[in-house]
Scaffold this active site. Structure first.
Site, PDB file in Angstrom:
ATOM      1  N   SER A 206       0.845  -1.194   0.000  1.00  0.00           N
ATOM      2  CA  SER A 206       0.000   0.000   0.000  1.00  0.00           C
ATOM      3  C   SER A 206       0.881   1.245   0.000  1.00  0.00           C
ATOM      4  CB  SER A 206      -0.958  -0.045   1.194  1.00  0.00           C
ATOM      5  OG  SER A 206      -2.003   0.888   1.048  1.00  0.00           O
ATOM      6  N   GLU A 336      -9.542  -5.226  -3.729  1.00  0.00           N
ATOM      7  CA  GLU A 336      -8.707  -4.299  -2.975  1.00  0.00           C
ATOM      8  C   GLU A 336      -9.481  -3.458  -1.949  1.00  0.00           C
ATOM      9  OE1 GLU A 336      -5.631  -3.782  -2.601  1.00  0.00           O
ATOM     10  OE2 GLU A 336      -4.599  -4.799  -4.244  1.00  0.00           O
ATOM     11  N   HIS A 452      -7.694  -5.736   0.385  1.00  0.00           N
ATOM     12  CA  HIS A 452      -6.466  -4.982   0.604  1.00  0.00           C
ATOM     13  C   HIS A 452      -5.792  -5.444   1.894  1.00  0.00           C
ATOM     14  CE1 HIS A 452      -3.906  -1.558  -0.222  1.00  0.00           C
ATOM     15  NE2 HIS A 452      -4.118  -1.026   0.956  1.00  0.00           N
TER      16      HIS A 452
END
Length: 554
Positions: A206, A336, A452
């Protein structure tokens, strides 16, 4: 030779000694004491946690480039416990300190007579305003089954890490320069911990992945790492780079009752405010319910005599080909931003924002320019493409499509564009993570699949989120596969190994501009797919944010 003298010579030669379950390593900075830990299978390794790598960024050093730590000789640094987290909004306020620039080293072998192991350095996620590298979230128990040296660390966050006024007082990118200092520390000292300074893999997730992409492009990071792994973010999306974030700096000043002009007075006042004042006003720094997620953003620095992390727009650097060319793994999770989309539409207030004022809120959440006919046109195209001609946005019916536009805007398209541009220059392995386990990072009971951050549950032990997985758990195979692929890549620049029991049926091909293959990691199989991940959606984003417009600026 007596036994005592022999032990003394061993200590002097290797710079280390063991006593009970602790060990001390000598470095040019001073001695560092670590402690023994166990992997998930009970194998022993050494842990050195809470090592300062920079001078505390306090007082006049707040908002400044980090300064290398001074030697602490002749005292011994106790590195048997985690250091504090950098200031951020958290339930664990007692764990915060502005004196947070610490790193952790995990290693099997500190005897310099043994072969050096490849080093893997992890940059934590958190949108540049949250996160930490400490062991309660980033535990090493899975990865230390492999013959590596693992490094995790903290870097400055939020206003304390990214305030940028385009002046000498706060030129910006402090948190990214902290990361560079970690890499320089590794170059100087990691050999004492059994790590090879000439075999460093820089890995992030990320915001950490965004950072890795910038290190590939930054002149400050040149020669400090030799491979890269980017998971779920990139610095080359549809967003733009500026020289400052003055509006954000002024907002912080007003929240802390500081003057906004002149800038020198603003910074002087902000330097005098307690650390917790920044934490307690963090929510007020965002425009809408903690959005935009990338609120604090890297900047292109003007030259005030400081060492600069970004000297030009990252797109310009990529197009010039003058960047750190290293082998790369880059990939995505299947769903995600599903968690974020779910909770956005679950909120009556936020859902109504998108129903009645899509043009206003979409640019905030999805990171494109605000106001004007171009912004309005982009909003209309997004709304029509993802929600159809009816443009109805409902809960829970619209969560899937809302998750797609959220994911594409923040992560998928940036990954896609970075992949397209860098594949012309370096070997790249591309993947899509579809494994759906019993747990997920956001504790969402009805998650459709991999969200995610979910890969991190199988790369790090996170006791706050899951039990430690054993050989008999269904997660064992994905843990073995991921840690072994990452290890093979860190050692050989190639994640494949036909002689490995968990990788023998795997052949992960290189992604090439004329042969766009990627690895799909699911629950029951790992297969090679062709064409780009989410290719139809990515083609749509190319039409509304054409690369030619970016190229035309330079």
């Amino acid at each position: 030779m007596s036994i005592t003298l022999g032990i003394f010579i061993f200590i002097m030669a290797t710079g280390c000694y063991a006593e009970d379950n602790t060990i001390t390593v000598d470095t040019t900075l001073g001695a560092i004491k670590g402690i023994e830990m166990e992997t998930r299978f009970g194998n022993k390794f050494w842990s050195f946690r809470g090592i300062r790598y920079a001078e505390p960024p306090l007082g006049e050093l707040r908002f400044k480039n980090p300064q290398p730590i001074k030697a602490w000789q002749p005292t011994i640094l106790d590195a048997t416990n985690d250091g504090p987290m950098c200031p951020q909004v958290t339930e664990h306020m007692d764990m915060l300190s502005e004196d947070c620039l610490h790193l952790n080293v995990y290693t099997k072998n500190v005897n310099s007579d043994q072969p050096l192991n490849p080093v893997i350095v992890f940059i934590h996620p958190g949108g540049f305003h949250r996160g930490t590298g400490i062991s309660v979230l980033m535990g090493p128990q899975y990865f230390m089954e492999r013959d590596i040296v693992l490094v995790t660390f903290n870097y400055r966050l939020g206003s304390l890490g990214f305030l940028a006024t385009d002046t000498e007082e706060a030129s910006g990118n402090m948190g990214l320069k902290d990361q560079v200092l970690v890499l320089r520390w590794i170059r100087e000292h990691i050999e004492k911990f059994g790590g090879d300074p000439n075999s460093v893999t820089l890995w992030g997730y990320s915001a950490g992945s965004f950072s890795v992409g910038l290190h590939i492009l930054s002149p400050m990071s040149k020669g400090l790492f030799h491979r890269a792994i980017m998971q779920s973010a990139s610095p080359l999306g549809h967003f733009t780079y500026e020289n400052n974030q003055m509006e954000l700096a002024e907002k912080q000043a007003k929240l802390l009752e500081c003057p906004v002009a002149p800038v020198s007075d603003m910074i002087k006042c902000l330097k005098e405010k307690p650390m917790l004042n920044f934490v307690n006003t963090a929510a007020g720094m965002f425009e809408s319910n903690w959005n935009p997620i990338y609120n604090w953003f890297p900047v292109v620095e003007s030259d005030f005599g400081q060492e600069r992390f970004l000297t030009e727009d990252p797109y310009k650097t990529m197009m010039s080909g003058n960047f750190n060319k290293v082998p790369l793994i880059i990939g995505l999770a299947e769903y995600e931003m599903y968690f974020f989309a779910y909770h956005t539409l679950l909120s009556d207030e936020q859902r109504q924002h998108f129903i009645s004022e899509f043009d206003k809120y979409a640019p905030i959440y999805f990171l494109y320019e605000r106001g004007g006919p171009k912004s309005s046109n982009i909003s209309q195209q997004l709304e029509s493409y993802y929600f159809g001609t009816s443009k109805q946005i409902e809960f829970p019916k619209s969560v899937g499509k809302f998750a797609e536009v959220y994911s594409d805007s923040l992560i998928c398209y940036a990954n896609y564009r970075f992949l397209q541009m860098i594949a012309e220059h370096v070997p790249v392995y591309n993947y899509l993570f579809k494994y759906k386990g019993r747990y997920n990072y956001f504790k969402l009971d009805d998650a459709l699949g991999a969200n995610h951050l979910d890969e991190l549950l199988y790369l790090f032990y996170s006791p706050l989120l899951t039990p430690i997985f054993t050989k008999n758990d269904p997660e064992n195979e994905i843990i073995e596969r991921l840690t072994r692929m990452w290890y093979e890549f860190a050692k050989n620049s190639d994640p494949n190994n036909q002689s490995d029991e968990y990788l023998k049926d795997l052949q992960w091909p290189l992604y090439r501009p004329n042969n766009k293959e990627y690895l799909e990691m699911g629950n029951n199989e790992v297969i090679v797919k062709t064409n780009d991940i989410f290719s139809e959606r990515m083609t749509f984003w190319d039409t509304i944010f054409p690369l030619q417009e970016v190229v035309g600026k330079f």
